[in-house]
Design an enzyme around this catalytic site. Structure first.
Site, short mmCIF file in Angstrom:
data_model
loop_
_atom_site.label_atom_id
_atom_site.label_comp_id
_atom_site.label_asym_id
_atom_site.label_seq_id
_atom_site.Cartn_x
_atom_site.Cartn_y
_atom_site.Cartn_z
N LYS A 1 106.79 -79.08 44.02
CA LYS A 1 105.47 -79.57 44.20
C LYS A 1 104.37 -79.48 43.28
O LYS A 1 103.75 -80.71 43.10
CB LYS A 1 105.32 -78.72 45.58
CG LYS A 1 103.97 -79.08 46.35
CD LYS A 1 103.71 -78.28 47.33
CE LYS A 1 103.62 -76.72 46.91
NZ LYS A 1 102.46 -76.32 47.50
N GLN B 1 106.32 -75.49 56.05
CA GLN B 1 105.56 -74.43 55.79
C GLN B 1 103.99 -74.23 56.48
O GLN B 1 103.56 -73.51 55.86
CB GLN B 1 105.48 -74.14 54.20
CG GLN B 1 106.92 -74.17 53.79
CD GLN B 1 106.98 -74.06 52.26
OE1 GLN B 1 106.33 -73.11 51.53
NE2 GLN B 1 107.37 -75.01 51.46
N ARG C 1 111.51 -67.95 49.33
CA ARG C 1 110.56 -67.27 48.24
C ARG C 1 111.55 -67.05 47.13
O ARG C 1 111.38 -66.64 45.96
CB ARG C 1 109.69 -66.20 48.57
CG ARG C 1 108.63 -66.42 49.54
CD ARG C 1 107.69 -67.57 49.05
NE ARG C 1 108.10 -68.59 49.53
CZ ARG C 1 107.87 -69.99 49.31
NH1 ARG C 1 107.18 -70.08 48.30
NH2 ARG C 1 108.21 -71.07 49.79
#
Length: 739
Positions: free
Chosen positions: A36, A251, A603
């Site tokens: 991203k 998210q 993560r």
DNA sequence: CCGTGCTAAGTTTTT
DNA sequence: CTTAGCACGG
């Protein structure tokens, strides 16, 4: 400017499409770890190099200072322009800048202060007293959050429609509070956005100027924008501007702060002609980790839907271990961390994540016992410590004597003999004359009001002290200024005299603050006191992560968003903890918890270690929980339940201050092997039926038991259940929505 | 007016 | 189990 070509060969086709898209509204749906930031920085660089856009015509907005900093560095490097030319900042930072320049149109002086939640409560408490409302902290906090949510929705004091008693009071309070904020020349976090919106809506000249200034606007983490932020963007990005938003609906984890996941879900309707690019190729995690994350998030209904995949290997299974107590769990996490680091993983690549800050304690204790360096992010912010707040309050008062909140904070710190009575009289005087408390203090020292002789003298001395500092505040180094005031006021002397360990800690923290100021000034020599105070107000612990060095990290799942680690320990996988008990009754809230779980899992680059504790202390009372439903959503073939493998007991450390005599090898229970039957089974009773003593209750951790007593009602209802082998246990009941 | 000691209440998550 | 707010005596 130079039109050096940008090397796009490192981008995959979808990333390239996004980076080089035209000026139509662009939504980049970027799953976790799909590059991203890479896309957004390449797009910035590409716009400048290939589309002829000047750097100062581009505005990029992020949520955290850390993200802004990283983006600035990477985009600056890619474009060869260096970091300073670009307009990149957080929502709050960007709005703050606009307000410093144009706020006078709303009656704000450019040296306005930024109030945080504590400052808000402090000011609101006094407003409540003046309105004849209950001024109890709990009540004021409730009204505060009501007002906050109005602000997040973009509603000013005159635009709210109260529907019950509390809301009616909150609305009254809102009006007075805003008036007082303006008088104090202060704004809170919500105001920064709301005032900016007002500015853009009501002042055509400002709107025109800004639309002329930025032709391209890019927004990171779009899924977490709330209503005001959305409206601000709409104002800034008119028909002539090009808007790019990047985000991941899976998210979105800031619903409680007003984030509206609808903003990203609705983007194509809101911006006709929008182009949507999906990024699903993940560069971060192993396939097993992605499969687990995909499986969990697939249980959510409110989503766009995408499936992450990798071209890399499957990797190891995720491990899951269950422990008797939070202490054992903490011990096992610390042991696992030790082993991971011993296996060659850098400490900065290891993190322990949890749902709430309170959960860090047992993990910290265990890490200390093993002498493993760690850094906790979040919790009590450095800038929230009392001595730091006092120090800053002095600086804030010097910068802006109209701030009553800051006046009250330091007028009697150190003790000057100014108590409740004197302050009440001073407030009366201030109200009478229509001036701030600081001005009232000056008046009082000259004889006004009904304040006693001793107090009168002290108030005069205090006012004089602040006034003296103000004289050379403009050109002084903020650090030296603070040092001087801490000496002259006797603040430091009072701490030194205390001589306790705690006082020494506070003195050390003050030294650390002085050091932080020095560092700040070294980096930004032209910055004013106002600039530094803004920095302090908007700073977070995670922003300072760069200097983690040899430490492993501990943080909440929320803080971890946007970060990545080789190995992730995810602790506290229990119903009521994660998902949090306050989120299980409402579908939307539960889905947000699930997104949080998705964030946590993604993560990790290589390893995920999940754990849960049977017994945990809340409010000093033992509570027993079931395993988290999220564990049941992970396909069992991806899980390693630990066939007999168990952590070693902790070796006894050398005797010293860290040694807890209560701790010995015997206290450490190895992880038991889990069987398939131990996975969570959701057979809870529905709230409608209720629980009855004598009923058979199934609990995954203990098996079948008999219900002896029921205490309370609703989601916090406690069940006392007797299990044949475990003895009597208390379970907090949970009610689940039917699917 | 200040410090001590007691009671009650509290925990999501943070720019 | 902690912390904040409050009542009391000096």
């Amino acid at each position: 400017m130079s039109r050096g070509a940008i090397d796009l060969s490192r981008l995959n086709p979808a990333q390239r499409e996004a980076a080089c898209a035209g000026d139509a509204p662009l939504l980049v749906l970027a799953g976790a770890g799909t590059g991203k930031t890479t896309v957004i920085t390449y797009r910035i660089a590409w716009l400048m190099a290939e589309a002829g856009v000047r750097p100062d015509q581009i505005l990029a907005v992020t949520f955290t200072n850390k993200a802004a900093k990283e983006m600035r560095a990477r985009a600056g490097e890619l474009s060869g322009l260096g970091p300073s030319a670009l307009d990149i900042g957080t929502f709050h930072g960007t709005c703050g800048r606009l307000l410093r320049r144009h706020g006078h149109l709303l009656g704000l002086d450019r040296h306005f202060l930024i109030y945080d939640a504590d400052d808000q409560v402090s000011l609101m408490r006094r407003c409540c007293a003046d309105l004849g409302f209950d001024a109890q902290t709990a009540f004021v906090r409730r009204l505060r959050s009501k007002i906050e949510s109005w602000k997040n929705q973009g509603l000013g004091p005159g635009e709210v429609t109260p529907f019950d008693d509390d809301a009616f009071r909150a609305a009254k309070l809102y009006g007075l509070y805003e008036k007082r904020c303006l008088e104090a020349n202060a704004v809170d976090f919500g105001d920064m956005l709301l005032h900016t919106l007002t500015l853009l809506r009501r002042h055509d000249a400002v709107r025109h100027e800004l639309r002329g200034r930025w032709s391209h606007i890019l927004v990171d983490e779009y899924q977490d924008t709330n209503r005001v932020q959305y409206e601000v963007l709409r104002q800034l990005a008119g028909p002539e501007q090009s808007l790019t938003v990047v985000g991941d609906d899976d998210q979105s984890i800031y619903r409680w702060r007003g984030a509206d996941i609808g903003n990203i879900l609705r983007f194509e309707n809101d911006f006709p002609g929008a182009v949507v690019v999906r990024l699903e190729l993940n560069y971060r995690s192993t396939q097993n980790i992605l499969s687990a994350a995909n499986a969990v998030i697939a249980h959510n209904a409110a989503r766009k839907g995408k499936t992450l995949y990798t071209e890399g290997d499957a990797g190891e299974p995720l491990t899951l271990r269950l422990y008797d107590s939070e202490r054992d769990e903490g011990e096992a996490v610390a042991y696992g961390i030790e082993e991971t680091v011993a296996g060659g993983v850098a400490p900065s690549e290891v993190v322990a994540l949890y749902r709430t800050n309170a959960q860090s304690r047992p993990i910290e204790d265990a890490l200390r016992r093993r002498r493993i360096a760690y850094a906790v992010y979040g919790g009590i912010r450095f800038y929230d410590r009392r001595e730091i707040r006092d120090s800053l309050a002095y600086l804030r008062l010097i910068n802006n004597p109209r701030s009553d909140v800051d006046f009250l904070r330091v007028v009697n710190a150190p003790a000057r003999g100014i108590g409740k009575t004197s302050l009440e009289r001073l407030a009366a005087l201030a109200g009478e004359r229509g001036v701030a408390l600081f001005d009232a203090a000056r008046l009082a020292s000259a004889g006004a009001g009904k304040i006693g002789g001793r107090q009168r003298k002290q108030l005069g001395a205090f006012a004089q002290l602040i006034d003296d500092m103000r004289e050379h505040a403009a050109d002084a180094h903020p650090g030296r200024l603070l040092e001087e005031i801490l000496e002259t006021s006797g603040y430091r002397a009072a701490l030194r005299q205390e001589g306790t360990e705690e006082a020494q800690d506070r003195l050390d923290n003050i030294d650390e603050l002085l050091q932080a100021i020095d560092e700040y000034v070294a980096l930004a020599p032209e910055a004013s006191l106002t600039d530094f105070l803004e920095e302090a107000a908007l700073a977070t612990d995670v922003d300072q992560m760069a200097d983690a060095g040899e430490s492993v990290s501990l943080m909440t799942l929320h803080s971890a968003k946007g970060l990545e680690f080789h190995t992730v320990f995810l602790a506290g996988m229990e119903e009521g903890v994660f998902p949090h008990r306050r989120s299980v009754d409402e579908r939307a809230a539960l889905e947000e918890e699930r997104r949080l779980c998705y964030v946590g899992l993604t993560r990790a680059k290589r390893r995920v270690h999940l754990s849960a504790a049977r017994r945990r202390f809340t409010f000093g009372e033992a509570t027993y929980s079931n395993l988290s439903r999220f564990l049941a959503e992970i396909p069992s073939e991806l899980l390693d339940l630990g066939a007999g493998a168990s952590p070693r007991p902790t070796p006894a450390p050398a005797r010293d201050a860290d040694w807890d005599p209560a701790f010995d090898d015997a206290a450490f229970t190895p992880a038991p092997t889990l069987g398939a039957g131990d996975l969570p089974v959701h057979r809870e009773e529905r709230s409608g039926g209720g629980f009855q003593p004598g009923m058979t209750v199934f609990h995954a951790t203990f098996g079948e038991g008999t219900l002896i007593a029921v205490d309370g009602s609703g989601p916090r209802q406690k069940l006392v259940v007797e299990f044949p082998e475990e003895g009597r246990k208390t379970i907090v009941a949970r009610f689940v929505e039917p699917r």
